[in-house]
Each structure stands twice: as structure tokens, then as C-alpha cells.
Design an enzyme around this catalytic site. Structure first.
Site, PDB file in Angstrom:
ATOM      1  N   HIS A 119       0.700  -1.199  -0.032  1.00 30.50           N
ATOM      2  CA  HIS A 119       0.002   0.071  -0.023  1.00 30.50           C
ATOM      3  C   HIS A 119       0.939   1.336  -0.158  1.00 30.50           C
ATOM      4  O   HIS A 119       0.895   2.099  -0.907  1.00 30.50           O
ATOM      5  CB  HIS A 119      -0.669  -0.119   1.269  1.00 30.50           C
ATOM      6  CG  HIS A 119      -1.636   1.214   1.657  1.00 30.50           C
ATOM      7  ND1 HIS A 119      -3.027   1.341   1.355  1.00 30.50           N
ATOM      8  CD2 HIS A 119      -1.172   2.552   1.722  1.00 30.50           C
ATOM      9  CE1 HIS A 119      -3.414   2.527   1.665  1.00 30.50           C
ATOM     10  NE2 HIS A 119      -2.342   3.226   2.007  1.00 30.50           N
ATOM     11  N   GLU A 120       1.907   1.239   0.951  1.00 21.14           N
ATOM     12  CA  GLU A 120       2.656   2.510   1.068  1.00 21.14           C
ATOM     13  C   GLU A 120       3.479   2.649   0.113  1.00 21.14           C
ATOM     14  O   GLU A 120       3.932   3.883  -0.439  1.00 21.14           O
ATOM     15  CB  GLU A 120       3.250   2.584   2.503  1.00 21.14           C
ATOM     16  CG  GLU A 120       2.401   2.509   3.657  1.00 21.14           C
ATOM     17  CD  GLU A 120       1.611   3.904   4.238  1.00 21.14           C
ATOM     18  OE1 GLU A 120       1.986   4.717   3.328  1.00 21.14           O
ATOM     19  OE2 GLU A 120       0.750   3.680   4.811  1.00 21.14           O
ATOM     20  N   HIS A 152       0.846   4.030  -3.054  1.00 20.70           N
ATOM     21  CA  HIS A 152       0.989   5.383  -3.192  1.00 20.70           C
ATOM     22  C   HIS A 152       2.193   5.917  -4.072  1.00 20.70           C
ATOM     23  O   HIS A 152       2.077   7.108  -4.528  1.00 20.70           O
ATOM     24  CB  HIS A 152       1.255   6.048  -1.826  1.00 20.70           C
ATOM     25  CG  HIS A 152       0.135   6.120  -1.080  1.00 20.70           C
ATOM     26  ND1 HIS A 152      -1.306   6.553  -1.418  1.00 20.70           N
ATOM     27  CD2 HIS A 152      -0.150   5.574   0.379  1.00 20.70           C
ATOM     28  CE1 HIS A 152      -1.913   6.320  -0.482  1.00 20.70           C
ATOM     29  NE2 HIS A 152      -1.366   5.807   0.768  1.00 20.70           N
ATOM     30  N   GLU A 184      -6.384   6.572  -1.094  1.00 16.71           N
ATOM     31  CA  GLU A 184      -5.971   5.586  -0.044  1.00 16.71           C
ATOM     32  C   GLU A 184      -7.149   4.161  -0.787  1.00 16.71           C
ATOM     33  O   GLU A 184      -6.341   3.179  -0.515  1.00 16.71           O
ATOM     34  CB  GLU A 184      -7.036   5.580   1.252  1.00 16.71           C
ATOM     35  CG  GLU A 184      -6.224   6.908   2.199  1.00 16.71           C
ATOM     36  CD  GLU A 184      -4.594   6.615   2.049  1.00 16.71           C
ATOM     37  OE1 GLU A 184      -4.221   5.492   2.195  1.00 16.71           O
ATOM     38  OE2 GLU A 184      -4.115   7.440   2.450  1.00 16.71           O
TER      39      GLU A 184
HETATM   40 ZN    ZN Z   1      -2.302   5.516   2.304  1.00 15.33          ZN
END
Ligand code: ZN
Length: 725
Positions: free
Chosen positions: A449-450, A454, A507
């Protein structure tokens, strides 16, 4: 019957904050640095007792004295003999653990009072039967008499923190109201004094009103010469009232903080850390907020340290006037093993990014690693532990010099994990898998995710000179099959264009990237998962996303039809996408539970993840990216709002499910933290069980000068009470 919101339930979640891996990988010097900073934090955190309620320091000392003489299991024998049922004794343990975890008898989230969930006569019998009482009946009787009534009192004013008639506060003497707070603020402003480390005490002297502004400091003597620090102690006339600025609030506590900060200094990793600690020491020694600001400046410059910390009077939520800071101190450490796994993920970006479901042209020309730090908390002293930190709070420093934004990995991991009995909305066999694999799958999802979530995807931009950062006549929109026809103009950004949905949409994109890439074998290998284990990690990751979507409904407000939390909205959107995929991939049913109350059940068909599931996420993720890349806010908003809508959809009534989620919501967990101890030159980590007894033991063993410390706390409490009118 006492309203259940005023006590902590016997089955409240208590979990150990796991820092073993991260701490074990520190160098000897880093361990010493972390050890002394932890001590400074824990001692300083005791100031919160004096910042919460008049009785908090008394209850703390009472509990320490009882449990220093007898462990929770030894005391249980005494309790049984004194006529307490096992439920009543458990209620006492939970109350004690709650007092330690909140550093006072008010909940750190919500600020309402909690009392022991057993009759006062029973607690009285237990206290009097304890070894501590037998050894020192006079002292213990006096201590118990001074706090037994306030422990149980639920008069309206005492039910919550507040100023004047509204509630209890110890930031002000009891005779202060809002008008006193306002006048004091004007006075402080006129002297350019910050309120962060102060409290206010009012005394009526004949027809003269005197206010005492107390500054937290180890030094009790007022400053003799102007310019010795950033303020001047002494007496001042202000708008017809007398103000005296005095040092020495919490002096014996601040003294200990300074002592350990000095010890830590010897093991600092660099000059910024040294200077930072020097300034903090000056701040806690003299009561100077300016010195704390200086320290914070060095702290910001200390980028990406292995041992991260912050200490001082920081958050002002609990001052009813909103300008006085509550003490907190934390020490968090980089988990080197996890960082290594994340670094491997980053170095695999070149082979992983092409796996994402958008054309090559929609990806950045070169991968840029996002700024992301995940730390594990070793120590967090104060009234509660957040899952992330974004400090300093000094606005002038934030604007010109910056701030730090850190995610606290082991806090998040515990917040999302739970023991089997507390797991809601899952089938029995899923609960076992969930308990086993939640943390490992969470780590995979967070990393993806990070870093690749992103970190992925390109925005098409036409710059101020009219130049495009892509080949205008070559890039095809995979959604329409036509050349792309929209992009960002020079000054436009993702946030400015997608405004109110930007953060949750992003997100959601990052979460989808996590789900999608977690299917890749090589990714799971980086995290050490092979074969059936790897399959279980994938299953639990997808299952917990579906469950997370349901839990997310807690953060939806039907009245305003709005979402209050970006990540939770994102997970709800993903749940909707998975449900829409059909073919029995995800099922969500409302069921009747054994307790007769409404319940729900989420299930995932393991065999369909790599077919139906992968396909659904691939199509949805591609849309999210295309609308983002092309700045197509109309289509992007329509898509995102469609899935964010909470109402009836097919056989699902999400508003009714939301009620069920609220009904079965788990209470906030309490964390059991480890202690550190110097053992022949090396630092040892001492862990405790994740239950109320473990939490109590950790506090009993935390302070090594207990007799003196407890005497100091009682004396500080006495000084305060002499000013309460
Ligand atoms: Zn995030």
C-alpha cells in the site's frame, strides 16, 4: 445500576505491544539511548496523574503499594477470602489496569470517568485485607480514606473533564471558570508566555484576586535576572488582578526527566540528537517553552533516526480551555527486519509495477519511493497511544521548518488484531486463520500500500509553456479505446482537482494495489511466506479487507451522508466492488446471534480469489488509475461516490448493517508495554502478558525508586489541594 459507560467491561481487550524483533536488532548504543529515553518518558508521564483529577495520584499510589507487596495472583487469594467473587476481583484488576493505561481515572478517549465495577464495600474489604495494609495500617488507611469516595463518585460534575460546572480539571484550581481562563490567556499573551507547560491557581485574598501561573520545571527557585530564560518569574498587575508566575510545578518529576535525558545524551547517535536533548533538558529544568521549541527544531533535523522520540507537554485536547499541553513521552524504533523487507519490495518495483493493470504509459518514467516511515513503539507514556504521530504542534515551526509524520506499526497491528473471542462477523474456521495470519498479512498489505500503492501511477500534465509530459497522439485510454483527451493544467494538482474525495480515493487505489500485488508469489517470498502459508496470507488479507469494509460503516454519518475516515471509506468501497463481482466470491449476511441481537457474517470463497476477485479488482483499479492520470474528475467522482453510497443495494441494507456494526463495536484496547533494564552493561527487554495482570505488573516493575517516588507524588498532590477552594 450504574450506566455501563462509567466502567470498563471485564472482557475489555488488553494486548501486549510487541517490540521484540525491532528492539533485538538495535545496536548496544541504540539500546542504551532507547532505555534512558524510556525512563525519562515514564517518569514524565506521571505528571498526567496530576493533570487529570485530584484523586488520580492517590489512586496510583494506592495501587502501586498494594501490588508491590502482592502480585495479582497472590492478591486473588486474599480477595476470595475477603468475599469477592472472581468477577468482582477481575473488575478490580481491569480498573487498576485502566487507571495505569489512562494515567488517571478518566478515559483518554472521550474524557469520561470510569469507576470500579464492584461494590465499594467489596473493594474496601480487599484493600483492608491486603498485605500492604497489614504492613502499614495507618498510612494505608489514610490513603484509602482520602480517595475511596472520589473513586466511586459519579456526581454530574465528576462524570467528565471540564471547567467550572461542566466538569473536573486540574489544569485550573477548582474555583476557576471560563472567564478566569480567558483573562489568564490575555495575561500570558501580554508576557509572550506559552501556556503549554502551565497550570492556573486562583486565590481570593480579601478583596484582591491573585492568580498563580505555575510552570513545569525541576528548578523551584524563580529566575533572578531578566534574560535568564524567555520569561520572567515574579508578580505582575494585570487588569486590576495580581498574577504571579512561579516555577517548580511537578518539580520532583521534572528532575527525574532531566536526569534520564542527560543519561541518554551520552548515547546519542548524532549532534542533532545531543543538542535536542540539551534543549529539552533546559526546558524541563527551567520551565521554558522556548527551549522546547529549540529542541523541536533539532528534532526535525534528525531525519530518519533508528531510535525516534519526542517528549514534553504536547497535546492540548484535555485542557478545557485548549491551550495547556498534557505530558507525553515516547520512544519508537525502526524495525530493521521490516525495513529490509520493505527495501526489497522497493528494489523489485521495476518488475512489480508492470504487473499493475494499466498501460505502460500510465506509469511514472522513474519510480519514486514515497516518504514513509514505520516505527515500532517501545514506550509511550501519557494518557493514551495514537497509531500515528504528526508533530510538533508549534505552528510557527511547522510552517517554516516542517514536521514529522510517522506511522506506528506495532500499534496499528494490535489495533487491527484481536483475540478469537472478540472477533466479529467471521465464521469459526475463519477466526482461527485470522488470528494466526492477521499480522503477517497486514505487514504485506502495508508495504504494498505505502510503497507501490502510493508510489505508482503517473499524472498527465500540460505545463505552463504548453508542453505535455506524455505523447499526446499516442497514449490510448484503455477505458474508451480512444486517445486521452484530458489532463492536469500546470497549476492543478490531484488534491485541488479531486478535492473532497481526493484522499479517500487515493487510499482506495493504494489498498487495491496491495490486494492485487499480494497475489504475486515473489512478493509473498520477500516477506518469507511460501506454499500453503503464502496462500493463507493472501486469503486473510482479502478476507480482512472485506471485513474492514463492513467495520468501516462505523465511520459513516447517515444524517449528513458523509464519511469521517478516508481509509475506512476506501475499504467499504472495495467491499462493494467485491460483492458486485458476484459468483459467490464474497458473501455478506445478516444473521441472528445466540445473544438474540442482530449480527452479520462475512465470508470469502478462497477458490475464487485468483479468478473472480482478481478480475474485479483489476478492472476497478484500472478505472481508478485512468481517471486519476487523466484528471477526469467527473467520471472519477461518479465512480467513487457510487460505491461509497450507504443505502440498500441488492440484498444488502447497509444502513441496518451499520447499526449492527455499532452494536458490536469493540471497546478501545489497552496496551501492555515492555520495560527495559540494564543487565551488566547490556539492555534487556522485559515483556509482560497481554492481560490486566500483565499491565499491572509492568507498572509495578517500571519505577525503581518507588518509595521516594510515591512520597513525592503525594506531596505534589498535597501542594495542589492546598490551592483547591
Ligand atoms: Zn495510504
Amino acid at each position: 445500576m450504574v450506566d455501563s459507560q462509567y466502567f470498563l467491561p471485564n472482557d475489555i481487550g488488553v494486548a501486549a505491544l510487541d517490540c521484540v524483533e525491532a528492539f533485538g536488532l538495535l545496536s548496544p548504543q541504540e539500546k542504551l539511548y532507547a532505555h534512558y529515553l524510556s525512563h525519562a518518558s515514564w517518569y514524565g508521564g506521571l505528571a498526567v496523574l496530576l493533570q487529570t483529577s485530584p484523586e488520580s495520584p492517590l489512586i496510583f499510589v494506592l495501587l502501586q503499594r498494594i501490588f508491590r507487596k502482592q502480585s495479582p495472583s497472590q492478591l486473588e487469594v486474599v480477595a476470595t477470602a475477603a468475599g469477592l467473587s472472581s468477577e468482582e476481583y477481575q473488575a478490580f484488576l481491569v480498573y487498576a489496569a485502566g487507571l495505569y493505561a489512562n494515567m488517571g481515572n478518566y478515559k483518554s478517549f472521550g474524557d469520561s470517568k470510569f469507576i470500579p465495577n464492584l461494590p465499594k464495600e467489596k473493594l474496601d474489604a480487599l484493600v483492608r485485607a491486603s498485605q500492604a495494609f497489614k504492613d502499614d495500617p495507618t498510612e494505608m488507611a489514610a490513603l484509602w480514606d482520602s480517595c475511596s469516595c472520589p473513586i466511586y463518585s459519579l456526581m454530574d460534575k465528576q462524570k467528565q473533564l471540564g471547567l467550572g460546572d461542566k466538569g473536573i480539571t486540574t489544569y485550573f484550581s477548582g474555583n476557576c471558570g471560563m472567564e478566569d481562563a480567558e483573562l489568564a490567556q490575555k495575561f500570558l499573551d501580554s508576557k509572550k508566555l506559552s501556556a503549554y507547560n502551565t497550570r492556573l491557581f486562583k486565590r481570593e485574598n480579601g478583596d484582591k484576586t491573585c492568580y498563580e501561573v505555575r510552570l513545569a520545571s525541576a528548578v523551584k527557585k524563580d529566575c533572578a535576572v531578566e534574560g535568564e530564560c524567555d520569561f520572567c518569574c515574579g508578580c505582575f498587575d494585570f487588569e486590576g488582578k495580581e498574577f504571579s508566575v512561579k516555577r517548580g510545578d511537578y518539580a520532583p518529576i521534572m528532575e527525574r526527566v532531566c536526569h534520564y535525558l542527560q543519561k541518554a545524551e551520552a548515547h546519542a547517535a548524532n549532534d542533532n540528537q545531543k543538542k535536542m536533548l540539551e534543549e529539552y533538558r533546559r526546558s524541563f529544568s527551567l520551565g521554558s517553552v522556548e527551549a522546547h521549541k529549540e529542541g523541536s527544531r533539532f528534532w526535525i533535523k534528525d531525519k530518519g533516526p533508528i531510535v525516534e522520540s519526542y517528549i514534553g507537554f504536547i497535546e492540548s485536547y484535555r485542557d478545557p480551555f485548549g491551550s495547556r499541553g498534557e505530558f507525553e513521552g515516547f520512544v519508537a524504533v525502526v524495525n530493521k527486519a521490516m525495513s529490509e523487507r520493505f527495501a526489497k519490495l522497493v528494489s523489485s518495483a521495476e518488475v512489480l509495477l508492470p504487473e499493475l493493470p494499466w498501460p505502460r504509459e500510465f506509469e511514472k518514467d522513474a519510480f519514486l519511493k514515497p516518504d514513509f516511515t514505520s516505527l515500532d513503539v517501545l514506550t509511550f507514556a501519557g494518557s493514551g497511544i495514537p497509531a500515528g504521530i504528526n508533530i510538533p504542534n508549534y505552528d510557527d515551526i511547522r510552517q517554516s521548518e516542517g514536521f514529522k509524520n510517522v506511522s506506528l506499526g506495532n500499534v496499528l497491528a494490535v489495533a487491527y488484531s484481536t483475540n478469537k473471542e472478540k472477533l466479529t462477523f467471521l465464521g469459526e474456521e475463519d477466526k482461527d486463520l485470522f488470528v494466526k495470519w492477521k499480522s503477517p498479512s497486514f505487514e504485506v498489505q502495508v508495504g504494498l500500500h505505502e510503497l507501490l500503492g502510493h508510489g505508482s501511477g503517473k499524472l498527465f500534465v500540460r505545463d505552463v509553456e504548453g508542453k505535455f509530459n506524455f505523447e499526446k497522439n499516442a497514449v490510448v485510454n484503455p477505458e474508451t479505446g480512444e486517445l486521452i483527451s484530458s489532463w492536469y493544467q500546470d497549476s492543478e494538482t490531484w488534491d485541488s482537482k479531486f478535492s473532497s474525495i481526493a484522499s479517500s480515493y487515493e487510499e482506495c487505489r493504494a489498498e487495491c494495489v496491495g490486494l492485487y500485488l499480494s497475489l504475486i508469489k515473489d512478493v509473498l517470498s520477500i516477506f518469507g511466506h511460501e506454499g500453503q502459508d503464502a496462500e493463507d496470507v493472501v486469503y486473510v488479507n482479502w478476507l480482512s479487507m472485506a471485513r474492514g469494509g463492513l467495520l468501516g460503516l462505523e465511520f459513516y454519518t447517515p444524517e449528513s451522508k458523509s464519511w469521517r475516515q478516508a481509509h475506512m471509506q476506501a475499504r467499504f468501497v472495495i467491499l462493494r466492488v467485491l460483492l458486485e463481482a458476484g459468483e459467490g466470491l464474497v458473501t455478506l449476511k445478516e444473521v441472528a446471534a445466540a445473544d438474540g441481537k442482530p449480527d452479520a457474517l462475512v465470508a470469502l470463497d478462497r477458490a475464487k480469489i485468483r479468478t473472480v476477485g482478481k478480475d474485479a479488482i483489476r478492472r476497478f483499479l484500472c478505472k481508478l488509475q485512468v481517471f486519476k492520470s487523466t484528471g477526469d474528475v467527473d467520471k472519477g467522482r461518479a465512480l467513487y461516490e457510487h460505491y461509497s453510497t450507504v443505502g440498500e443495494s441488492g440484498t444488502h441494507n447497509f444502513l441496518r448493517l451499520r447499526e449492527t456494526v455499532l452494536l458490536r463495536k469493540e471497546d478501545r484496547k489497552m496496551f501492555v508495554q515492555a520495560n527495559t533494564r540494564i543487565n551488566e552493561e547490556s539492555v534487556e527487554l522485559i515483556e509482560y502478558e497481554g492481560n490486566a495482570s500483565g499491565l499491572i505488573k509492568s507498572f509495578v516493575e517500571r519505577f525503581h525508586d518507588s518509595d521516594k517516588l510515591e512520597a513525592d507524588l503525594l506531596e505534589l498532590r498535597r501542594l495542589d489541594s492546598s490551592c483547591w477552594c
